[in-house]
Design an enzyme around this catalytic site. Structure first.
Site, PDB file in Angstrom:
ATOM      1  N   LYS A 343       0.827  -1.208   0.000  1.00  0.00           N
ATOM      2  CA  LYS A 343       0.000   0.000   0.000  1.00  0.00           C
ATOM      3  C   LYS A 343       0.860   1.255   0.000  1.00  0.00           C
ATOM      4  O   LYS A 343       0.557   2.230  -0.693  1.00  0.00           O
ATOM      5  CB  LYS A 343      -0.949   0.000   1.202  1.00  0.00           C
ATOM      6  N   SER A 344       1.931   1.256   0.781  1.00  0.00           N
ATOM      7  CA  SER A 344       2.792   2.437   0.855  1.00  0.00           C
ATOM      8  C   SER A 344       3.375   2.777  -0.507  1.00  0.00           C
ATOM      9  O   SER A 344       3.427   3.944  -0.913  1.00  0.00           O
ATOM     10  CB  SER A 344       3.921   2.207   1.863  1.00  0.00           C
ATOM     11  N   ARG A 348       2.585   6.025  -3.232  1.00  0.00           N
ATOM     12  CA  ARG A 348       3.668   6.865  -3.738  1.00  0.00           C
ATOM     13  C   ARG A 348       3.789   6.781  -5.253  1.00  0.00           C
ATOM     14  O   ARG A 348       4.169   7.755  -5.907  1.00  0.00           O
ATOM     15  CB  ARG A 348       4.983   6.461  -3.056  1.00  0.00           C
ATOM     16  N   SER A 489       9.011   8.444  12.157  1.00  0.00           N
ATOM     17  CA  SER A 489       7.785   8.367  11.365  1.00  0.00           C
ATOM     18  C   SER A 489       8.109   8.546   9.898  1.00  0.00           C
ATOM     19  O   SER A 489       8.527   9.631   9.475  1.00  0.00           O
ATOM     20  CB  SER A 489       6.778   9.424  11.814  1.00  0.00           C
ATOM     21  N   GLN A 491       5.962   8.663   7.600  1.00  0.00           N
ATOM     22  CA  GLN A 491       4.973   9.554   7.013  1.00  0.00           C
ATOM     23  C   GLN A 491       5.390  11.008   7.158  1.00  0.00           C
ATOM     24  O   GLN A 491       5.259  11.799   6.218  1.00  0.00           O
ATOM     25  CB  GLN A 491       3.613   9.323   7.676  1.00  0.00           C
ATOM     26  N   ASP A 637       3.604  -1.429  11.888  1.00  0.00           N
ATOM     27  CA  ASP A 637       2.275  -1.823  11.421  1.00  0.00           C
ATOM     28  C   ASP A 637       1.992  -3.307  11.622  1.00  0.00           C
ATOM     29  O   ASP A 637       0.849  -3.745  11.474  1.00  0.00           O
ATOM     30  CB  ASP A 637       2.104  -1.484   9.944  1.00  0.00           C
ATOM     31  N   LYS A 664      -2.599   5.012  15.907  1.00  0.00           N
ATOM     32  CA  LYS A 664      -2.903   4.445  14.596  1.00  0.00           C
ATOM     33  C   LYS A 664      -4.415   4.518  14.370  1.00  0.00           C
ATOM     34  O   LYS A 664      -5.104   5.324  14.974  1.00  0.00           O
ATOM     35  CB  LYS A 664      -2.372   3.005  14.521  1.00  0.00           C
ATOM     36  N   ARG A 668      -3.790   0.772  19.195  1.00  0.00           N
ATOM     37  CA  ARG A 668      -3.610  -0.655  18.928  1.00  0.00           C
ATOM     38  C   ARG A 668      -3.100  -1.433  20.135  1.00  0.00           C
ATOM     39  O   ARG A 668      -3.358  -2.640  20.246  1.00  0.00           O
ATOM     40  CB  ARG A 668      -2.685  -0.852  17.716  1.00  0.00           C
ATOM     41  N   ARG A 714      -6.298  -3.981  10.855  1.00  0.00           N
ATOM     42  CA  ARG A 714      -5.227  -4.871  11.319  1.00  0.00           C
ATOM     43  C   ARG A 714      -5.642  -5.614  12.591  1.00  0.00           C
ATOM     44  O   ARG A 714      -5.253  -6.771  12.797  1.00  0.00           O
ATOM     45  CB  ARG A 714      -3.935  -4.093  11.532  1.00  0.00           C
TER      46      ARG A 714
END
Length: 775
Positions: A343-344, A348, A489, A491, A637, A664, A668, A714
């Site tokens: 997904k990452s 991108r 991070s 992100q 993750d 998240k 979590r 998740r």
């Protein structure tokens, strides 16, 4: 069945299709039927007023109403609810007459309506009643048919359709509740919005399409060769123009009543049509493709919204229904699998491909809702994108400064990655923009990107607590900064690097611990130089991106659920194909090996700058460990699944330095702890981690029970694989978001012997009524 409708006398003013169908639906549900299960709520009376005596007689004969009259006054007596189902332009006259007789109604009478425009009716009510009554609840059922009259009444007309209520600030809450119950008894989905918003939305989604259909059919009907045109018209013409068969008088009234909103939507349409005309005149294939592809995929999203199957867009009028998994114990955990693309990297690839010069071909694109939301967002900004078709996407890049202002907020679904990366990219654009997401995302902190972007000169507003939506002002002059991230991070790092593309000078980011480096790798792959030394990476603003092919590897986060499934299940043997093994993402591999997992990498290679391999894992007894702090950001993750591995290990597994897990999609650490408690797994929660006491061995490691995933995909998938070693069923609530990161999870889980069934999925509409008539 208890209807929870306690009206003693329901008066329907205007017994046509809409009013008659309401009566039919209530009758079918048991309202007004004597002795139905002894339920008091079924003993109400339905009466009607209509200027056509034959319609009244027909309604009585059909059993829809108990009595009726052509005069309003006599029918108001003792009415506890009055529903006005008359044409919009007739509403004020009816309201004035009703005001004269309202003293005859029940003391707690509630008035509501079904008009398609609300501002005009609200103004009419203010004039007729001398102010807006607190017992008036304006409403609009979005349902209809090309047929009209009480004879066309359909008891299922409102089932799975929306009814919009537009109460004022002064409207009594109990009145709103009673009207809501009335429509819910008919099977409708009831929601609320402001009057002005309602009229704007309906002008675009209902009124404008009808206006265009009437105009097109009229234009063709005026031509001499109209008979030939209509004779050879294909299905597309029929589908589009079907709504032109609606009641002309009703639609005239609607266009008059909602004049300003209709004209505004018509202006937007004419501007778009002019752009498309110019593209056709100039044979501008990219411009045409951008429009057609954007429209095509928007139509697919509309269909999924209509069927309530997916995609909780910002303009979604209500949240998606709950979905529950029931997972039976056991399974063999064997097979050869390829999980969806990373997904990452999928996010991108769209972002950088859109900003590149040339055409970017992407293979292995993850067709999950979050990635599709990113793709659609760039379509909204004028980028022509073909696909996805079986994981293949073609992006016609517009260059660093070629994006166009979107017409509204950009919706990024459930993806914190997309929102944070978008914020950096959009900070350097010339136009204003707004980023929003689903309910879960709007609770997540965005100050961690907004604050450093402001240091660069960006103008960003957040909601209270630094949360979405993010409003970004265009035209800001960005300056490169040197930024020490307070916590690791990827992100935040990626956000600042993307903003740095548009900044003057050098943007330098130092991270306290290694994080995934997909952005740096992909920027270099697109020919934009990014340097790295030790814990710091940097780039210079003002360069360009050049398109190239991208092959997205399988997502190691998705692969993790099957790695853990094999690691905890005796007799297991799973091979996962083409998995990304980026050094900044392999914490889960390192941690499982430290726990004793029998895991090997095969056919290691590099594809498009990203290392990939096949991963083979077979069962071996696991042991509890102290997870090395340096591995935490490399597996951030993957910890929900790793918690399940820990629950099946011999001894205690300790995690520290994982505060990031608390912000998240859910907290979590706490969400997993709560679920482990339900299963009977011993554990201790810390602020930055958890201790989990495993129960290694060949038999079941814990029990079953009901777990709330809190809408976190998740968490849902982690407890699904936990069933491999459970003694009883595990029931997991709120699982709809699994589709955001792992489409096809249930099918792949089934291939390794897991028995996952869905419960409580929102039913698709069993019957679809036409979108014409009263909308």
């Amino acid at each position: 069945m208890s209807l929870k409708v306690t009206e003693s006398r329901l008066l329907i003013v205007g017994l046509g299709l809409i009013g008659g169908s309401l009566a039919a639906a209530l009758r079918e549900a048991g309202f007004g039927r004597e002795g139905a299960q002894g339920d008091e709520s079924t003993r109400g009376e339905i009466v009607a007023c209509d200027p056509d005596a034959e319609e009244i007689a027909r309604g009585v004969a059909m059993g829809l109403i108990d009595s009726g009259d052509t005069r309003l006054g006599p029918m108001v007596k003792d009415a506890s609810m009055i529903l006005l189902a008359v044409p919009v332009l007739a509403m004020e006259g009816v309201m004035r007459e009703l005001a004269e007789h309202l003293d005859k109604a029940a003391a707690d009478v509630v008035i509501t309506d079904v008009g398609s425009t609300k501002a005009a009716i609200q103004q009419a009510a203010e004039r007729a009643f001398g102010g807006l009554p607190s017992n008036l609840v304006l409403g609009h059922p979005i349902a209809g048919s090309e047929k009209s009259g009480v004879a066309a009444s359909n008891p299922r007309l409102y089932r799975n359709h929306k009814v919009i209520l537009t109460p004022a600030e002064t409207t009594r809450p109990d009145a709103v509740a009673r009207v809501r119950r009335l429509w819910e008894a008919c099977g409708a989905d009831v929601l609320e919005m402001a009057v002005e918003r309602h009229d704007q939305v309906l002008a675009r989604t209902s009124h404008l399409p009808h206006l265009l259909a009437f105009s097109l059919v009229d234009s063709l009907a005026r031509q001499d060769e109209r008979l030939e045109i209509f004779r050879y018209a294909a299905g597309g013409f029929r589908d589009f123009t079907r709504i032109a068969g609606s009641d002309p008088v009703m639609w005239r009234d609607i266009f008059v009543a909602n004049r300003e909103a209709v004209l505004a939507s018509l202006d937007d349409f004419e501007a778009g049509l002019a752009r498309l005309r110019q593209a056709v005149e100039n044979s501008d294939s990219d411009a045409m493709l951008a429009t057609f592809d954007r429209a095509s995929h928007a139509r697919h999203y509309f269909e999924s919204l209509l069927n309530k199957t997916s995609y909780q867009a910002e303009y979604h009028m209500q949240p998606q229904g709950k979905l529950t998994y029931r997972v039976s114990p056991g399974g063999n955990a064997q097979g050869r699998l390829r999980v969806p693309g990373d997904k990452s990297i999928s996010h991108r690839s769209i972002m950088l491909g859109a900003l590149a010069e040339g055409v970017t071909e992407v293979k292995g694109f993850l067709e999950g809702e979050d990635s599709l939301a990113t793709l659609q967002a760039f379509r909204e900004m004028g980028v022509a994108i073909e696909g996805p078709h079986q994981g293949c996407v073609t992006i016609h890049g517009v260059g660093m400064h070629g994006l166009k202002a979107p017409s509204g907020p950009l919706y990024v679904g459930n993806s914190g990655t997309a929102m944070r990366l978008f914020s950096g990219l959009l900070a350097g654009q010339a136009f204003d923009s707004e980023l929003t997401g689903d309910d879960s995302l709007t609770k997540r902190p965005m100050s961690r990107v907004a604050d450093p972007l402001r240091l660069m000169g960006a103008r960003i507003e957040t909601a209270e607590g630094g949360r979405p939506p993010l409003k970004i002002s265009g035209g800001a002059k960005l300056e490169g900064i040197e930024y020490d991230m307070p916590m690791a991070s990827a992100q935040v790092k990626s956000c600042l690097l993307l903003a740095g593309l548009y900044a003057e000078g050098e943007t330098r980011v130092r991270e306290p611990a290694p994080t995934r480096d997909h952005t740096e790798r992909m920027l270099n792959g697109f020919g934009y130089p990014v340097s790295r030394q030790g814990d710091t990476c940097w780039l210079e603003g003002g360069n360009k991106l050049v398109a190239g092919p991208i092959d997205v590897p399988s997502d190691i986060s998705s692969a993790t659920f099957f790695l853990v499934a094999a690691a905890i299940t005796p007799g297991s043997d799973i091979l996962l194909e083409h998995v990304g093994i980026n050094p900044t993402r392999i914490g889960v591999i390192n941690i499982l090996k430290l726990m004793g997992a029998d895991l090997t990498l095969e056919n290691s290679r590099e594809v498009g700058g990203e290392p990939v391999a096949e991963i083979r894992i077979r069962y071996a007894p696991l042991k509890g460990i102290d997870i090395p702090v340096e591995q935490v950001p490399l597996a951030i993750d993957e910890f929900p699944a790793l918690f399940i591995a820990a629950a099946n290990a011999e001894g205690t597994t300790r995690l520290r330095g994982a505060e990031e897990l608390r912000v998240k999609e859910s907290d979590r650490i706490q969400a997993m702890a709560d679920g482990l408690a339900v299963l009977g797994v011993e554990h201790s929660v810390m602020e930055d981690g958890i201790d989990i006491v495993g129960n290694g061995g060949s038999g079941p490691s814990y029990g079953g029970g009901r777990i709330d995933s809190l809408g976190d995909h998740r968490i849902a998938m982690a407890f699904s694989i936990a069933a491999l070693r459970a003694s009883e069923d595990i029931v997991i609530d709120d699982c709809a978001n699994v589709a955001t990161s792992f489409p096809g999870f249930i099918a792949l889980a089934g291939r390794i012997g897991l028995n996952v069934t869905e419960e409580g999925a929102v039913e698709k509409a069993a019957e679809k009524t036409g979108e014409t008539g009263h909308e």
